[in-house]
Design a protein around this motif. Sequence first.
Motif, PDB file in Angstrom:
ATOM      1  N   ARG A  44       0.822  -1.204   0.000  1.00 19.65           N
ATOM      2  CA  ARG A  44       0.000   0.000   0.000  1.00 19.65           C
ATOM      3  C   ARG A  44       0.863   1.263   0.000  1.00 19.65           C
ATOM      4  O   ARG A  44       1.975   1.284   0.527  1.00 19.65           O
ATOM      5  N   ALA A  45       0.303   2.303  -0.605  1.00 15.24           N
ATOM      6  CA  ALA A  45       1.004   3.579  -0.661  1.00 15.24           C
ATOM      7  C   ALA A  45       1.025   4.235   0.716  1.00 15.24           C
ATOM      8  O   ALA A  45       0.074   4.119   1.489  1.00 15.24           O
ATOM      9  N   SER A  46       2.139   4.926   1.052  1.00 13.97           N
ATOM     10  CA  SER A  46       2.249   5.650   2.324  1.00 13.97           C
ATOM     11  C   SER A  46       2.708   7.087   2.110  1.00 13.97           C
ATOM     12  O   SER A  46       2.332   7.984   2.856  1.00 13.97           O
ATOM     13  N   VAL A  47       3.513   7.315   1.078  1.00 12.94           N
ATOM     14  CA  VAL A  47       3.960   8.671   0.759  1.00 12.94           C
ATOM     15  C   VAL A  47       2.771   9.444   0.189  1.00 12.94           C
ATOM     16  O   VAL A  47       2.000   8.900  -0.604  1.00 12.94           O
ATOM     17  N   PRO A  48       2.596  10.709   0.587  1.00 13.27           N
ATOM     18  CA  PRO A  48       1.397  11.462   0.156  1.00 13.27           C
ATOM     19  C   PRO A  48       1.147  11.437  -1.353  1.00 13.27           C
ATOM     20  O   PRO A  48       0.014  11.215  -1.782  1.00 13.27           O
ATOM     21  N   LEU A  49       2.176  11.674  -2.189  1.00 14.19           N
ATOM     22  CA  LEU A  49       1.959  11.691  -3.622  1.00 14.19           C
ATOM     23  C   LEU A  49       1.533  10.309  -4.117  1.00 14.19           C
ATOM     24  O   LEU A  49       0.645  10.196  -4.979  1.00 14.19           O
ATOM     25  N   GLU A  50       2.116   9.251  -3.559  1.00 13.61           N
ATOM     26  CA  GLU A  50       1.732   7.885  -3.955  1.00 13.61           C
ATOM     27  C   GLU A  50       0.281   7.604  -3.580  1.00 13.61           C
ATOM     28  O   GLU A  50      -0.456   6.960  -4.338  1.00 13.61           O
ATOM     29  N   VAL A  51      -0.142   8.086  -2.412  1.00 15.55           N
ATOM     30  CA  VAL A  51      -1.527   7.893  -1.967  1.00 15.55           C
ATOM     31  C   VAL A  51      -2.495   8.583  -2.923  1.00 15.55           C
ATOM     32  O   VAL A  51      -3.538   8.024  -3.299  1.00 15.55           O
ATOM     33  N   GLU A  52      -2.146   9.805  -3.343  1.00 17.33           N
ATOM     34  CA  GLU A  52      -3.031  10.546  -4.255  1.00 17.33           C
ATOM     35  C   GLU A  52      -3.138   9.843  -5.608  1.00 17.33           C
ATOM     36  O   GLU A  52      -4.221   9.736  -6.186  1.00 17.33           O
ATOM     37  N   ILE A  53      -2.001   9.358  -6.120  1.00 18.77           N
ATOM     38  CA  ILE A  53      -2.022   8.638  -7.399  1.00 18.77           C
ATOM     39  C   ILE A  53      -2.829   7.351  -7.258  1.00 18.77           C
ATOM     40  O   ILE A  53      -3.627   7.004  -8.136  1.00 18.77           O
ATOM     41  N   ALA A  54      -2.647   6.639  -6.140  1.00 14.74           N
ATOM     42  CA  ALA A  54      -3.367   5.386  -5.912  1.00 14.74           C
ATOM     43  C   ALA A  54      -4.871   5.612  -5.894  1.00 14.74           C
ATOM     44  O   ALA A  54      -5.650   4.808  -6.435  1.00 14.74           O
ATOM     45  N   ASN A  55      -5.313   6.705  -5.279  1.00 17.41           N
ATOM     46  CA  ASN A  55      -6.748   7.007  -5.231  1.00 17.41           C
ATOM     47  C   ASN A  55      -7.307   7.249  -6.635  1.00 17.41           C
ATOM     48  O   ASN A  55      -8.425   6.816  -6.962  1.00 17.41           O
ATOM     49  N   ILE A  56      -6.552   7.939  -7.459  1.00 20.81           N
ATOM     50  CA  ILE A  56      -6.998   8.192  -8.835  1.00 20.81           C
ATOM     51  C   ILE A  56      -7.055   6.874  -9.612  1.00 20.81           C
ATOM     52  O   ILE A  56      -8.013   6.624 -10.364  1.00 20.81           O
ATOM     53  N   TRP A  57      -6.066   6.032  -9.417  1.00 22.43           N
ATOM     54  CA  TRP A  57      -6.047   4.721 -10.086  1.00 22.43           C
ATOM     55  C   TRP A  57      -7.263   3.893  -9.688  1.00 22.43           C
ATOM     56  O   TRP A  57      -7.918   3.291 -10.533  1.00 22.43           O
ATOM     57  N   ARG A  58      -7.529   3.825  -8.383  1.00 22.13           N
ATOM     58  CA  ARG A  58      -8.627   2.986  -7.902  1.00 22.13           C
ATOM     59  C   ARG A  58      -9.965   3.429  -8.495  1.00 22.13           C
ATOM     60  O   ARG A  58     -10.790   2.602  -8.879  1.00 22.13           O
ATOM     61  N   LYS A  59     -10.176   4.738  -8.585  1.00 19.17           N
ATOM     62  CA  LYS A  59     -11.426   5.249  -9.147  1.00 19.17           C
ATOM     63  C   LYS A  59     -11.537   4.899 -10.636  1.00 19.17           C
ATOM     64  O   LYS A  59     -12.598   4.513 -11.112  1.00 19.17           O
ATOM     65  N   ALA A  60     -10.427   5.047 -11.350  1.00 22.30           N
ATOM     66  CA  ALA A  60     -10.446   4.774 -12.793  1.00 22.30           C
ATOM     67  C   ALA A  60     -10.627   3.289 -13.074  1.00 22.30           C
ATOM     68  O   ALA A  60     -11.343   2.897 -14.006  1.00 22.30           O
ATOM     69  N   LEU A  61      -9.973   2.443 -12.271  1.00 24.86           N
ATOM     70  CA  LEU A  61      -9.996   1.000 -12.506  1.00 24.86           C
ATOM     71  C   LEU A  61     -11.205   0.318 -11.882  1.00 24.86           C
ATOM     72  O   LEU A  61     -11.526  -0.828 -12.236  1.00 24.86           O
ATOM     73  N   GLY A  62     -11.851   0.989 -10.926  1.00 27.69           N
ATOM     74  CA  GLY A  62     -12.993   0.388 -10.262  1.00 27.69           C
ATOM     75  C   GLY A  62     -12.616  -0.753  -9.347  1.00 27.69           C
ATOM     76  O   GLY A  62     -13.354  -1.741  -9.239  1.00 27.69           O
ATOM     77  N   ILE A  63     -11.467  -0.654  -8.662  1.00 31.81           N
ATOM     78  CA  ILE A  63     -11.014  -1.697  -7.744  1.00 31.81           C
ATOM     79  C   ILE A  63     -10.805  -1.098  -6.370  1.00 31.81           C
ATOM     80  O   ILE A  63     -10.649   0.113  -6.210  1.00 31.81           O
ATOM     81  N   GLU A  64     -10.777  -1.980  -5.355  1.00 35.56           N
ATOM     82  CA  GLU A  64     -10.701  -1.510  -3.977  1.00 35.56           C
ATOM     83  C   GLU A  64      -9.279  -1.200  -3.542  1.00 35.56           C
ATOM     84  O   GLU A  64      -9.054  -0.317  -2.721  1.00 35.56           O
ATOM     85  N   ALA A  65      -8.316  -1.954  -4.046  1.00 36.29           N
ATOM     86  CA  ALA A  65      -6.941  -1.766  -3.592  1.00 36.29           C
ATOM     87  C   ALA A  65      -5.995  -1.931  -4.763  1.00 36.29           C
ATOM     88  O   ALA A  65      -6.243  -2.713  -5.689  1.00 36.29           O
ATOM     89  N   VAL A  66      -4.900  -1.186  -4.706  1.00 33.17           N
ATOM     90  CA  VAL A  66      -3.867  -1.293  -5.726  1.00 33.17           C
ATOM     91  C   VAL A  66      -2.516  -1.087  -5.044  1.00 33.17           C
ATOM     92  O   VAL A  66      -2.379  -0.258  -4.143  1.00 33.17           O
ATOM     93  N   GLY A  67      -1.543  -1.868  -5.444  1.00 33.48           N
ATOM     94  CA  GLY A  67      -0.219  -1.775  -4.848  1.00 33.48           C
ATOM     95  C   GLY A  67       0.662  -0.784  -5.583  1.00 33.48           C
ATOM     96  O   GLY A  67       0.477  -0.514  -6.773  1.00 33.48           O
ATOM     97  N   ILE A  68       1.628  -0.237  -4.881  1.00 35.34           N
ATOM     98  CA  ILE A  68       2.481   0.786  -5.490  1.00 35.34           C
ATOM     99  C   ILE A  68       3.416   0.192  -6.544  1.00 35.34           C
ATOM    100  O   ILE A  68       3.989   0.935  -7.346  1.00 35.34           O
ATOM    101  N   ASP A  69       3.564  -1.137  -6.567  1.00 35.95           N
ATOM    102  CA  ASP A  69       4.416  -1.769  -7.569  1.00 35.95           C
ATOM    103  C   ASP A  69       3.603  -2.537  -8.623  1.00 35.95           C
ATOM    104  O   ASP A  69       4.174  -3.229  -9.467  1.00 35.95           O
ATOM    105  N   ASP A  70       2.277  -2.419  -8.565  1.00 33.21           N
ATOM    106  CA  ASP A  70       1.438  -3.050  -9.587  1.00 33.21           C
ATOM    107  C   ASP A  70       1.540  -2.268 -10.893  1.00 33.21           C
ATOM    108  O   ASP A  70       1.488  -1.025 -10.890  1.00 33.21           O
ATOM    109  N   ASN A  71       1.662  -2.988 -11.975  1.00 35.60           N
ATOM    110  CA  ASN A  71       1.649  -2.354 -13.294  1.00 35.60           C
ATOM    111  C   ASN A  71       0.215  -1.971 -13.641  1.00 35.60           C
ATOM    112  O   ASN A  71      -0.703  -2.775 -13.494  1.00 35.60           O
ATOM    113  N   PHE A  72       0.021  -0.751 -14.086  1.00 35.53           N
ATOM    114  CA  PHE A  72      -1.321  -0.257 -14.391  1.00 35.53           C
ATOM    115  C   PHE A  72      -2.055  -1.183 -15.354  1.00 35.53           C
ATOM    116  O   PHE A  72      -3.249  -1.455 -15.193  1.00 35.53           O
ATOM    117  N   PHE A  73      -1.343  -1.703 -16.353  1.00 37.05           N
ATOM    118  CA  PHE A  73      -1.973  -2.539 -17.364  1.00 37.05           C
ATOM    119  C   PHE A  73      -2.190  -3.972 -16.880  1.00 37.05           C
ATOM    120  O   PHE A  73      -2.961  -4.717 -17.465  1.00 37.05           O
TER     121      PHE A  73
END
Length: 646
Positions: free
Chosen positions: A539-568
Motif C-alpha cells: 500500500r502507498a504511504s507517501v502522500p503523492l503515492e496515496v493521491e495517485i493510488a486514489n486516482i487509479w482505484r477510481k479509474a480502474l474500479g477496484i478496492e486496492a492497488v499496490g504501489i508496484d502493480d503495473n497499471f496494465f
Amino acid sequence: MAWPDADSLVTGMETQARAPFRLETLCRSFERQAAQTPDNVAIKLGDECLTYRKLDERSNQLARLLRNLNLQPDSLVAVCFERSFDLVISMLAVLKAGAGYLPIDPSYPLERISMLLADANPSAILTQEMLAGRLGQRDCGTVICVDRDRREIDEQSPDRLEEIASPDNLAYVIYTSGSTGRPKGVMVTHLNAARLFTSTAHWFNFGPSDVWTLFHSSAFDFSVWEIWGCLLSGGRLVCVPHWVARSPSDFYRLLAQDQVTVLNQTPAAFYQLVQLEESGVVELLKLRYVIFGGEALNFANLRPWFERHGDQTPQLINMYGITETTVHVTYRPVRAIDAQAETRSLIGVPIPDLKLYLLDSEMRPVANGSVGEIYVGGAGVARGYLNRAELTAERFVRDPFAAGPLNVMYRTGDLARATEDGDLEYLGRGDLQVKIRGYRIELGEIEATLADHPSVAQAVVMARRDQPGEPKLVAYIISKPSVSVSTPNLRDFLKSRLPEHMVPYAYEMLESFPLTVNGKIDRAALPAPQRVAHVEPVRASVPLEVEIANIWRKALGIEAVGIDDNFFDVGGDSFLLARVHVRMQQELQLDIPITDLFEFTTIRGLARHLNASTARQTGLADARSRAQRQRAAFGRKRPFRIGDAS
C-alpha cells in the motif's frame, strides 16, 4: 525440397509432379474396393460389425429409395446421425443416388440446425426417428427416418446402380463458421475429395490391414479424411461414440482394444492422451500413424510422447489444411528432435497436386523468410460457397501464376513464412492479430513462449473484453502432472522473453480445455479471469503515492492497488489511462504529458518520476533566478556563462 526464392515463387511451392488419379466418383472408388475385399469388416461399432459387401448392398437399397425422389446431380440431401453405421450408409447412399450429402451434427443448437437447413434447402433429409424432432417442421423435402422406414428400404434391390453423377459434381457441402456470424457452406466435388487420397498415397500406403477411428463430427471435414481414407483403402472404421470421444481414458482404452493403426486428431484432443499417459495410464497401442489437423500443433507439447514412444512407431504427421481446399494442404513428419528444438508449428510441404503461395497484401510473392498470407491453388480448391457468390469471388480468386483449367486459388487468411531449410512455419490467422496499447500482437507467439515453460503442458492466450476499454490478455494454463506453477512465476518467465505489452495480465489454471464438437479448443467457453498477475499489494504511504493510488482505484474500479502493480496488469488500458491523465491534471494540478504515464506504469515509479521532475524544474528555476540577479549586479558587462549559475 527447398522453398523457392521470391523470384521463383510465381510457380508456387510444389513437392513433385502432380500425382495421377482416377477420374471417378467416391462411390465408384468404394465399389471397386468392396469388390476386392467383400468379406472384410468395413465398420465396427461396439461388438457389431458391417462387412464391405453389406455396406455396399445396404447403401444401394437406400440409394434406390432416394432415386425415387428424382434427385439431380448437385442437389443436396441432409444426413443427421450420431457416429454410426447409418451415418456412413446414408452418406454413401446419397452419393450413389447422384446427390451430395450435407452433414448435420445432431448436437448442434436448434437455431444453428435451422439456419443450415434454411440456407442449403436440401431436397431430402436422412435421419433417425429419435433425431427427427431436432430438425423441426420445415419445408425442405422428404424426411426419411432410416429406422422407421427400414421395411421400405429393405424392399429395394441391393444391386449396383447406374451412376448419374460425374467427378465434377458435388460430393458434399460442409459449413464452416463465418466471421460475420453467418455460417458458409463449402461446396466440394468428388474430384476434389478423390484426388486427396491418391495424391497422398505415396506418403502413407494405407491398406486393408489398417484400423481407423471415426472420432470427429460428420460436420467437421476431418471426418472426410477418416471415412473415405479408410473405406477407399479397404481398412476397418471404428465408430467412436460421443461419450467415448469426450473421455480421454475411455478413448485411449478403445485405441488399445481395437488395435487402431491410424489415428487422426486435433492437437488439443491428442494432448489429453499425452497427459493421460503422463498420469500413469499406459496400454499397448498398435498405432502406425498419428495425423494432426484442425489447428496449430505445438511441437514442444509432444516431448513426453516421444520420450515414451520414440518417433518411428507411430509416425506423427502434421497436416495443415482448410475445408475450402479439401481437408489437407501440407505434409510434415514430426520427429523427436523437432519437439526438443521447436515450439513453432511447422507444416512442411504441399500435397503434390496443390500449389502454395506466400503473398503480400498486393498478391505479390514475399521474400524468403518474410511473413505472407497463404494462398492455395490446384486440384483441391473447392467450387466455392453455397449461395454466396460475393463471398466466393472474394476468397476464391484467379491464380495469376497458373494457366489452364486449375487457375483458381483460395485466399486462406492464414499467415506463414518459409524457413531456411525449406519448411513452412504456420503463424496463425491474420485476422486473429490483436491490437493492445497500440501494438499488434500475435497470440500464438505468447502461447509458444508459455509452452516452453518447464511446468506448462498447454497454454492458450486470449484477448478478452470483459470490461469496457481495450481488450486484455488472459493466459489459460494446463500444468504438467504433479507440477504446480504460480502466476508470478509465469509472469516473470514471460517478462524475461517478451515485451511488456505481450505479457498477460491474468492467468487461469485449468485441468483441461473445453473442446468444440470438432475437437478444437472452444475459446468462447474459456472462463473469465479470476486471478490477476500481482501479489498482495504494497500500500502507498507517501502522500503523492496515496493521491495517485486514489486516482487509479477510481479509474480502474477496484478496492486496492499496490504501489508496484503495473497499471496494465490490474485491468488498465489506454482508454482508462487517458482518464487517469485528466484526473491528475485536475486533482493534482500536474502538467504531465500522457506519454510519461505509458512509460512509468507503477505508482512508485510514477511518483519518483514526478518528484524528480519537480526537483529538476525547481533547480532550473533557482538557477535562472540567481543568474538574473548576477546579470543585474554586473550590469551585463560580460556574457553569462554556465559556470556563473553554480
